[in-house]
Design an enzyme around this catalytic site. Structure first.
Site, PDB file in Angstrom:
ATOM      1  N   LYS A   1       0.826  -1.113  -0.032  1.00 45.92           N
ATOM      2  CA  LYS A   1      -0.159   0.030  -0.099  1.00 45.92           C
ATOM      3  C   LYS A   1       0.808   1.384   0.075  1.00 45.92           C
ATOM      4  O   LYS A   1       1.477   1.620   0.982  1.00 45.92           O
ATOM      5  CB  LYS A   1      -0.947   0.273   1.216  1.00 45.92           C
ATOM      6  CG  LYS A   1      -2.148   1.282   0.992  1.00 45.92           C
ATOM      7  CD  LYS A   1      -2.556   1.662   2.360  1.00 45.92           C
ATOM      8  CE  LYS A   1      -1.968   2.757   3.147  1.00 45.92           C
ATOM      9  NZ  LYS A   1      -1.831   4.047   2.528  1.00 45.92           N
TER      10      LYS A   1
ATOM     11  N   GLU B   1      10.102  14.774  15.826  1.00 42.27           N
ATOM     12  CA  GLU B   1      10.491  15.082  14.609  1.00 42.27           C
ATOM     13  C   GLU B   1       9.425  15.846  13.702  1.00 42.27           C
ATOM     14  O   GLU B   1       8.368  15.627  13.872  1.00 42.27           O
ATOM     15  CB  GLU B   1      10.288  13.505  13.983  1.00 42.27           C
ATOM     16  CG  GLU B   1      10.819  13.152  12.499  1.00 42.27           C
ATOM     17  CD  GLU B   1      10.638  11.835  11.977  1.00 42.27           C
ATOM     18  OE1 GLU B   1       9.594  11.160  12.287  1.00 42.27           O
ATOM     19  OE2 GLU B   1      11.314  11.281  11.237  1.00 42.27           O
TER      20      GLU B   1
ATOM     21  N   GLU C   1      10.415   0.824  10.290  1.00 40.60           N
ATOM     22  CA  GLU C   1      11.162   1.642  10.092  1.00 40.60           C
ATOM     23  C   GLU C   1      10.578   3.080  10.256  1.00 40.60           C
ATOM     24  O   GLU C   1       9.949   3.366   9.698  1.00 40.60           O
ATOM     25  CB  GLU C   1      11.798   1.739   8.645  1.00 40.60           C
ATOM     26  CG  GLU C   1      13.006   2.253   8.667  1.00 40.60           C
ATOM     27  CD  GLU C   1      13.089   3.525   8.190  1.00 40.60           C
ATOM     28  OE1 GLU C   1      12.998   4.560   9.054  1.00 40.60           O
ATOM     29  OE2 GLU C   1      13.055   3.673   6.906  1.00 40.60           O
TER      30      GLU C   1
ATOM     31  N   CYS D   1      13.483  10.417   7.132  1.00 40.11           N
ATOM     32  CA  CYS D   1      13.478   9.683   8.419  1.00 40.11           C
ATOM     33  C   CYS D   1      14.730  10.011   9.124  1.00 40.11           C
ATOM     34  O   CYS D   1      14.691  10.251  10.292  1.00 40.11           O
ATOM     35  CB  CYS D   1      12.770   8.444   8.417  1.00 40.11           C
ATOM     36  SG  CYS D   1      13.491   7.453   7.155  1.00 40.11           S
TER      37      CYS D   1
END
Lengths: 309, 476
Positions: B182, B387, B256, B290
């Protein structure tokens, strides 16, 4: 932030400490940065502007044993009127014995006469001979002197010798501008390119130049990048602006534009003029003219439509 | 006006052919989805690019069953045969790389220079790399005949749509699994183009299935009982939900997740290259990375010099049309992400950090955020802990190596870190002490398919890439 660097060259030890205290250059990173900048896409109006800028920055050069007064006069004619409505080049560059011929040919035009000197290209002679060589060229009417550094002394660590030679040649130049050729193809590392750049500037260079054109590799993009960073940082530190001249191996319009992109994105507008950036070349000029005509007309003309010299 | 102004140099859109609407790719065919279809937009202009089908639970079920049916024959193929398909896919990606790069830039907003020079070469390299493993699994250190897991459910983010697809699909297929993938809701187009490449490569039906949709589609996919392995790249929050869903089911799981990497610059670093590394660390892909180096830890003795050089460099970054070949900073991927970046940067100012951006004109339409730098940042500020996933750098200082290690590790994340020093022994010492999955020395954001990638702590678990990346897709 301008601080005096007056005492740096007071002894070999202080000079060495200063030059080795400069930030290092990471080879991989410098190569990567130069490669990234060479992907800039310069098209249409920007390309036309860049080509004219590049033509105006060319030091049109002939440095052959077989050079004759006639060949130098022909080159000077081309320097003054490269073709169509193209701007004239920045300077012509010849050996000392042909300076008088060139000076007469370009007199009053604004095109400068540059001469290599100091036992070019190896620099393997005594200081007396180098100074005399310089004086000869200046007396014959040279506006600019392109000297070579003593690479042997530099690599063996005798930095004061290199420094003092530049100081002596600068004194012999009088009003003429001094370009100091580092011959980066023999300097072995990017760290050395940075140190030699600062050394030349500390000793009074008006320009720092990559190469004689007699050693390969000559001007590469990463080397020009490092020298541009050096003149940028030197002005920041001392307030004095020094020019940069990549020479040797720049043959195509693409190469020339890549160098201009480096100048633009490293030093900015202040260096984007023939007073502060030069391209030492011979065959480059015709490619610039060819691309210039292609942009204007949409068609390429054959090489026979551009004069040899 | 500047002496040397670059004229616009846009890459042509003619190489891509975007259909008005896209279905789901199930069992080798494009089919309708039962959910409400959605639009995908170009974040640089807010123009609608295409209408995309949404997979409801029944569609997901159909896709997983198709993958289950294909698993038997696919896993029974000799490795060398599977490799042929993967090599073919890799070559097709190279052949169509210009088209895929433009499509990625249109759908994601990243500069064409990056999709062309970074994303696409890495995508092809990943397929080439794992194609090479397909017939050598017996020599990978997992026993003489390691078996695949079955159907892999893979959910990927919007920051590197095609690259994350490659990271997921290439090792899965090489090991003999079949997949249902997806893509992110905001960037489905390159995954759908990849479906087309699978057809072109003659890949057996059902080996790769692509289901588009939002969170609900992903949730249905990872919860499906016939899935043997779940791989997710995305936010830590969603990663937690997935871990809860999968817990106790026996499914293999790799996650991850986020990061808040420290990029540590010592006073003996090669400063010009360190500046480039900092820029590449946080402004690459608009900071939608990331493993971005979002915290700059600079040794106090060079802080002033480094920040001056960094600010000068940020002034040369070119923000604008992502399709322009000279653009360095593209568009923020979505309005939602832009709002998040804005809210966190506002919090940064309120908490007392000092904000700086170069003079930078933002286009009128689309989602844009200027490259931004915060100084006087404390470890406790939200901009140093959370983040941001945008072009925002928080600058902190340190005095000693020990302090640098302590500050770098003082985060719930542990995905990556960078060290800048000319001293080799210091690199080794720091790399040993940093709790991060990847430690870059005198470079940043460099990727290679042979190098494993993954996190410590809340940055997730499991490794992708290299030999280590095979383990997640083998029943070992």
């Amino acid at each position: 932030m301008t601080t005096s660097l007056a005492d740096v060259a007071s002894s070999g030890a202080t000079l060495r400490a200063f030059l080795h205290g400069l930030p290092g250059v990471d080879r991989v990173g410098a190569d990567q940065r130069a490669a990234m900048l060479s992907t800039r896409s310069i098209k249409t109006t920007a390309k036309a502007r860049a080509i004219d800028l590049a033509i105006s920055m060319v030091d049109l050069t002939t440095l052959e044993g077989a050079d004759t007064p006639g060949k130098v006069r022909a080159m000077c004619a081309k320097a003054l009127r490269p073709g169509e409505d193209a701007p004239q080049v920045a300077a012509v560059c010849v050996y000392p014995d042909l300076v008088a011929v060139a000076a007469e040919a370009v007199a009053g035009s604004g095109v400068k006469v540059a001469s290599v000197a100091t036992a070019f290209p190896s620099g393997r002679s005594s200081l007396e001979v180098k100074v005399a060589d310089t004086a000869l060229a200046v007396a014959a009417g040279a506006d600019e002197i392109d000297m070579v550094i003593d690479r042997g002394a530099f690599l063996s660590g005798d930095l004061m010798k290199v420094h003092d030679e530049i100081v002596a040649v600068k004194a012999a130049c009088g009003a003429a501008h001094l370009k100091v050729i580092l011959e980066t193809g023999e300097l072995a590392s990017y760290d050395n390119v940075r140190r030699a750049s600062w050394l030349a500037m500390l000793a009074g260079a008006d320009f720092i130049k990559t190469s004689t054109g007699k050693v390969s590799p000559a001007a590469t993009l990463p080397v020009t990048l490092i020298m541009l960073e050096a003149v940028r940082d030197f002005r920041e530190r001392t307030g004095r602006q020094v020019g940069v001249k990549p020479a040797g191996g720049i043959r195509t319009t693409k190469d020339a534009i890549k160098h201009l992109v480096l100048v633009n994105e490293t030093c900015g507008d202040d260096w984007l003029s023939p007073d502060w950036f030069r391209l030492g070349a011979s065959s480059l000029l015709n490619d610039l003219l060819m691309q210039r005509q292609k942009l204007a007309t949409g068609r390429y003309a054959g090489p026979d439509y551009f004069t040899l010299d | 006006m500047a002496v040397f102004e670059y004229a616009p140099a846009p890459e042509s859109r003619d190489v891509v052919d975007i259909r008005p609407s896209y279905g789901l790719f199930v069992d080798g065919e494009f089919v309708d989805g039962a959910g409400p279809s959605f639009k995908t937009v170009n974040p640089a202009t807010e123009e609608t690019l295409a209408e995309v089908a949404c997979a409801a639970e029944a569609d997901v079920d159909r896709a997983v069953r198709a993958a289950g049916k294909a698993f038997g024959p696919w896993s029974a193929l000799p490795g060398a045969e599977r490799a042929k398909y993967l090599f073919r896919i890799a070559r097709l990606i190279q052949e169509r790389s210009r088209e895929l790069a433009v499509l990625e830039t249109l759908d994601n907003g990243k500069p064409i220079r990056e999709s062309r020079d970074v994303d696409l070469p890495l995508v092809a390299a990943h397929f080439f790399y794992y194609a090479g493993w397909a017939d050598k699994l017996a020599h990978a250190g997992f026993g003489p005949d390691p078996r695949p897991v079955g159907v892999a459910a893979q959910v990927i983010p919007w920051n590197f749509p095609l690259l994350m697809l490659a990271w997921k699909i290439a090792p899965a297929l090489a090991c003999g699994n079949t997949v249902v993938l997806k893509p992110a809701e905001t960037t489905p187009l390159t995954a759908l183009a990849f479906a087309d490449i699978c057809v072109q490569a003659g890949l057996p039906a059902g080996v790769v299935n692509i289901v588009t949709g939002a969170g609900a589609t992903g949730a249905a996919l990872v919860a499906h009982p016939e899935v043997g392995k779940v791989a997710f790249t995305g936010s830590t929050e969603v990663g937690r939900q997935i871990a809860r869903t999968v817990a106790g089911t026996g499914k293999k799981l790799t996650l991850e997740l986020g990061g808040k990497a420290a990029n540590i610059v010592f006073d003996d670093a090669a400063l010009d290259q360190a500046v480039e590394g900092i820029v590449n660390g946080i402004f690459f892909n608009q900071g939608h990375v990331c493993c971005a180096g979002s915290r700059l830890l600079v040794q106090e003795s060079v802080e002033e010099e480094l920040l001056a050089a960094l600010k000068r460099r940020l002034g040369t970054l070119r923000l604008g049309d992502p399709l322009d070949k000279n653009t360095d900073i593209g568009a923020i991927n979505s309005a939602e992400q832009l709002a998040r970046i804005r809210s966190l940067t506002e919090a940064g100012e309120q908490e007392g950090a000092e904000r700086w951006s170069p003079a930078c004109e933002l286009p009128a339409n689309g989602y844009w955020f200027p490259p931004t730098l915060f100084t006087r940042v404390a470890q406790s500020h939200r901009i140093a802990r959370e983040e941001i996933f945008g072009p925002v750098l928080s600058v902190l200082t340190f005095r000693t190596e020990a302090e640098a290690v302590e500050k770098a590790n003082n985060t719930p994340y542990g995905l990556s870190a960078g060290i800048w020093t000319e001293k080799g022994s210091r690199i080794l010492m720091m790399a040993d002490r940093l709790r991060a999955g990847v430690v870059w020395a005198n470079t940043f954001n460099r990727f290679d398919p042979a190098s494993p990638f993954g996190g410590y702590k809340e940055s997730g678990y499991g490794r992708e890439g290299g030999i280590a990346g095979l383990e997640a897709y083998l029943d070992v």
